[in-house]
Design a protein around this motif. Structure first.
Motif, mmCIF file in Angstrom:
data_model
loop_
_atom_site.group_PDB
_atom_site.id
_atom_site.type_symbol
_atom_site.label_atom_id
_atom_site.label_comp_id
_atom_site.label_asym_id
_atom_site.label_seq_id
_atom_site.Cartn_x
_atom_site.Cartn_y
_atom_site.Cartn_z
ATOM 1 N N LEU A 105 58.318 8.603 43.545
ATOM 2 C CA LEU A 105 57.713 7.491 42.680
ATOM 3 C C LEU A 105 57.599 6.306 43.415
ATOM 4 O O LEU A 105 56.728 5.474 43.104
ATOM 5 N N ARG A 120 56.260 -1.403 37.114
ATOM 6 C CA ARG A 120 57.486 -1.656 37.914
ATOM 7 C C ARG A 120 58.837 -2.178 36.638
ATOM 8 O O ARG A 120 59.943 -1.703 36.755
ATOM 9 N N ILE A 122 58.733 -1.787 33.452
ATOM 10 C CA ILE A 122 58.842 -0.584 32.591
ATOM 11 C C ILE A 122 59.658 0.549 33.169
ATOM 12 O O ILE A 122 60.743 1.064 32.608
ATOM 13 N N ILE A 123 59.469 0.846 34.529
ATOM 14 C CA ILE A 123 60.125 1.767 34.929
ATOM 15 C C ILE A 123 61.705 1.658 35.182
ATOM 16 O O ILE A 123 62.647 2.712 35.045
ATOM 17 N N LEU A 124 62.079 0.168 35.329
ATOM 18 C CA LEU A 124 63.602 0.075 35.418
ATOM 19 C C LEU A 124 64.110 0.104 33.947
ATOM 20 O O LEU A 124 65.697 0.022 33.999
ATOM 21 N N MET A 125 63.439 0.412 32.784
ATOM 22 C CA MET A 125 64.197 0.411 31.560
ATOM 23 C C MET A 125 65.327 1.270 31.275
ATOM 24 O O MET A 125 66.412 0.969 30.906
ATOM 25 N N PRO A 126 65.267 2.481 31.629
ATOM 26 C CA PRO A 126 66.343 3.412 31.710
ATOM 27 C C PRO A 126 67.733 2.764 32.399
ATOM 28 O O PRO A 126 68.776 3.045 32.136
ATOM 29 N N PHE A 127 67.425 2.039 33.459
ATOM 30 C CA PHE A 127 68.612 1.569 34.259
ATOM 31 C C PHE A 127 69.303 0.093 33.566
ATOM 32 O O PHE A 127 70.349 -0.156 33.894
ATOM 33 N N TRP A 183 67.623 11.277 35.027
ATOM 34 C CA TRP A 183 66.614 10.330 34.361
ATOM 35 C C TRP A 183 67.218 8.941 34.532
ATOM 36 O O TRP A 183 66.291 7.859 34.686
ATOM 37 N N ILE A 186 66.825 7.568 38.642
ATOM 38 C CA ILE A 186 65.403 7.417 39.268
ATOM 39 C C ILE A 186 65.005 6.106 39.592
ATOM 40 O O ILE A 186 64.621 5.611 40.614
ATOM 41 N N PRO A 187 64.952 5.167 38.429
ATOM 42 C CA PRO A 187 64.387 3.810 38.554
ATOM 43 C C PRO A 187 65.285 3.123 39.520
ATOM 44 O O PRO A 187 64.540 2.360 40.345
ATOM 45 N N PHE A 188 66.628 3.152 39.687
ATOM 46 C CA PHE A 188 67.222 2.488 40.669
ATOM 47 C C PHE A 188 66.727 2.928 41.986
ATOM 48 O O PHE A 188 66.310 2.135 42.938
ATOM 49 N N ILE A 191 62.793 1.783 42.600
ATOM 50 C CA ILE A 191 62.746 0.403 42.775
ATOM 51 C C ILE A 191 63.072 0.062 43.992
ATOM 52 O O ILE A 191 62.593 -0.938 44.940
ATOM 53 N N THR A 192 64.493 0.360 44.698
ATOM 54 C CA THR A 192 65.120 -0.165 45.785
ATOM 55 C C THR A 192 64.347 0.416 46.929
ATOM 56 O O THR A 192 64.233 -0.267 48.166
ATOM 57 N N PHE B 40 55.794 10.391 35.273
ATOM 58 C CA PHE B 40 57.059 9.667 35.497
ATOM 59 C C PHE B 40 57.165 8.681 34.246
ATOM 60 O O PHE B 40 58.195 8.627 33.767
ATOM 61 N N PHE B 48 63.297 6.427 24.905
ATOM 62 C CA PHE B 48 63.225 5.286 23.966
ATOM 63 C C PHE B 48 62.340 5.606 22.926
ATOM 64 O O PHE B 48 62.527 4.783 21.676
ATOM 65 N N TYR B 283 66.030 -9.097 29.644
ATOM 66 C CA TYR B 283 65.681 -8.553 30.965
ATOM 67 C C TYR B 283 64.259 -8.895 31.284
ATOM 68 O O TYR B 283 63.565 -9.385 32.339
ATOM 69 N N THR B 295 67.076 -5.569 44.713
ATOM 70 C CA THR B 295 66.661 -5.034 46.003
ATOM 71 C C THR B 295 67.481 -5.906 47.050
ATOM 72 O O THR B 295 67.614 -5.293 48.185
#
Lengths: 315, 300
Positions: A105, A120, A122-127, A183, A186-188, A191-192, B40, B48, B283, B295
């Motif tokens: 990803l 980006r 949106i992808i962090l939402m699960p986190f 699930w 993955i975001p963490f 993104i890092t 993805f 959600f 957020y 990060t």
């Protein structure tokens, strides 16, 4: 008022002002709140936990020293040994998949794509969303009768004839939990690692391209070595937090069916708080420490290696 | 239904992509980048969507997939939310969670700013070791602390009060915030402080009038991260709070709304949705700060 517009005004120094300009005093004052809180609520409980592990304390009754008795009985406890095994398995399986998918990803996001910052975010939402709340959503997705996954597989795609009992049998429950953890993780990772990818200079890729490197070679010989230091740090954090995971398992299965999905943390909770065997619970928690120390040392050596790569003058 | 089919297409075609160099680059880009990315996004967001759609479904549709398309609602209802807000203590749990999150964030921010300033700017013998000790504190997870902490909380007479949470959350917030702010303070030129020192400003004046205004982005990053972490916290809230009306949202949903064998999925999902919304909205206003703190913490 910002720094550029500030005009100093001389105030006559009184005793208090001079006391606060006395450096040792100021250092103590500044460090007091942070260190005070950490000592009382972190260092002391850590020591107390190790002490409790060697006692037979129960809730409302301070125990007496029993030596290694707790650990002896745990070593013969099938439920505990099973929890240790599942914790290691859970961490290993989830981490491998999380990093494979997360890196993929991150590489996808490193391309020029429209609406990148929105994607980006949106992808962090699960986190961001509280783990327990998304775990409840997974619990509903894994419902034996009304699972949407079963519905798709059985009634839409006709790949199966029967609904899957996701949480009813040990192995199905284990994989369901691992999937939920992946699930969330993955975001963490993505993104890092994306941040790590963005620090790699495009000039290096151009140079590799000029030398005729294939996309795979560019990934293998430019991306991988330069990503290694940050990868090692993210890996350590990820392993640490997956290993001590509590919320997902507690919310979805509570260790069932027949104790097959207990992690060490959930078992420690079950024995220590509702079961009121504080000593035994603490012993289970203490048994996690060697694993955590191992993960931390890994991080330390990864950091040391980065320093070595960057040369000594770079701090 | 489309998400699973899309996944399989993505999984089977993607590895072939790079080899088919004869494709025009646009088609190749679609297959190697946009299709996997879309998969993805669908997978990461589906829970959600499912949470949201379940919230507004009436019970008859919720438990009957044969006659209705489960991916859509034919007659949306606010019944689940009404039940949640007026027949349970939900509003109370929400305000408790919010108050605890704000208080512990504020407490951690103040202590972290002072600690980071002392470590990074007042520089004393052993300041590096104090910094390292705080970093190591970040690696101590709550799961190994909650049993002895329960005893400490009990001995201090804080059991079953919000202060049990407000004072224990900083144990994982302070290390993170301090570490982040040390990195931030490092980026502010020391010369600015020297000038102020020469002009006769005291240390505290320098911190308040020079360093802090310049460190506002770092403060926001640390604050937003601390806020989401304390909103998320579960194990301490589960172990240290016992009375119904003092619970936080994540704990209350799991222990108060789930009772017996019949699960009211509609209200459970409504509770999960409403519990996620405040932190998601918060957020969304500060995404950039959040990402930079996430990060930054890893890079430090």
């Amino acid at each position: 008022m910002d720094a550029s517009t500030w005009v100093p005004t001389r105030t006559p120094p009184n005793l208090l002002a001079r006391l606060f300009d006395y450096k040792p005093f100021l250092i103590c004052v500044c460090l007091a709140p942070a260190l005070g809180l950490l000592l009382v609520f972190l260092t002391y409980p850590l020591g107390l936990g190790i002490w409790l592990a060697f006692t037979d304390a129960e809730i409302g009754r301070s125990g007496s020293w029993v030596g290694l008795e707790n650990f002896d009985s745990l070593m013969e406890d099938r439920v505990f040994l099973n929890a240790v095994w599942f914790t290691v398995f859970y961490t290993a399986a989830a981490t491998v998949v999380k990093f494979a998918l997360g890196l993929w990803l991150a590489l996808l996001l490193n391309h020029h794509i429209p609406f990148k910052s929105i994607i980006r975010a949106i992808i962090l939402m699960p986190f961001i969303v509280p783990t327990v709340l998304s775990a409840i959503a997974f619990w509903w997705i894994y419902d034996p009768q009304f699972s949407i996954l079963s519905y798709v597989l059985v009634d839409v795609l006709h790949w199966r004839d029967t609904y899957i009992d996701f949480l009813g049998t040990p192995w199905a429950a284990r994989w369901s939990l691992i999937a939920a953890n992946i699930w969330r993780g993955i975001p963490f990772v993505a993104i890092t690692l994306l941040a790590g990818l963005q620090t790699i200079s495009p000039a290096l890729y151009e140079a590799a391209l000029l030398d005729g490197a294939s996309p795979w070679q560019r990934f293998r010989f430019v991306t991988t070595p330069l990503l290694m230091p940050i990868l090692a740090v993210v890996l350590t954090f990820s392993v640490l937090f997956t290993f001590t995971d509590f919320q997902l398992v507690y919310a979805i299965t509570r260790g069932g069916p027949i104790n097959s999905t207990h992690l060490m943390a959930t078992l420690a909770f079950q024995r220590g708080i509702p079961g009121s065997q504080l000593g035994e619970g603490a012993a289970i928690a203490v048994a996690m420490i060697p694993f955590l120390v191992l993960a931390t040392l890994l991080s330390y050596f990864a950091l040391a290696r980065r320093k070595w790569q960057q040369g000594p003058e770079n701090e | 239904m489309s998400d699973t089919t899309a996944t399989t297409i993505g999984a089977t075609t993607e590895p072939e992509g790079p080899q088919l160099l004869s494709w025009d680059s646009r088609a190749r880009r679609v297959v190697t980048i946009y299709v996997p990315l879309a998969c993805f996004l669908v997978i990461l967001l589906f829970p959600f969507y499912w949470m949201g759609i379940t919230t507004f479904k009436p019970n008859s549709e919720l438990l009957n997939y044969k006659d209705n398309n489960p991916f859509w609602i034919s007659s949306p209802t606010l019944d689940n939310i009404r039940k949640l807000l007026f027949e349970t203590d939900y509003p109370r749990w929400l305000t408790t969670t919010m108050a605890v999150a704000f208080a512990s964030t504020a407490l951690s921010l103040v202590s972290s700013v002072l600690a980071a300033y002392a470590i990074q700017r007042l520089r004393f013998r052993g300041s590096n070791y104090v910094g390292l000790a705080i970093y190591i504190a970040y690696l101590v997870p709550p799961s190994i602390l909650f049993i002895p902490l329960a005893q400490v909380v009990f001995q201090l007479g804080l059991f079953d009060t919000p202060f049990a949470l407000i004072l224990t959350y900083p144990t994982f917030l302070i290390p993170f915030c301090t570490w982040l702010l040390i990195g931030y303070f490092k980026s502010i030129p020391y010369e600015l402080e020297e000038c102020a020192l020469i002009d006769g400003a005291s240390r505290l004046q320098i911190l308040r009038r020079i360093t802090l205004p310049l460190a506002v982005p770092g403060l926001i990053s640390a604050g937003i991260f601390a806020f989401t972490l304390s909103w998320n916290e579960f194990i301490y809230a589960l172990a240290f709070i016992s009375s119904t009306e003092k619970k936080t949202v994540p704990v209350a949903i799991l222990t108060e709304l789930v009772q017996g064998d019949v699960y009211h999925w509609g209200s459970l999902m409504a509770g999960a949705l409403l519990g996620s919304l405040p932190v998601a909205i918060f957020y969304s206003f500060f995404v950039e700060y959040y990402v930079s703190s996430l990060t930054g913490a890893v890079k430090e």
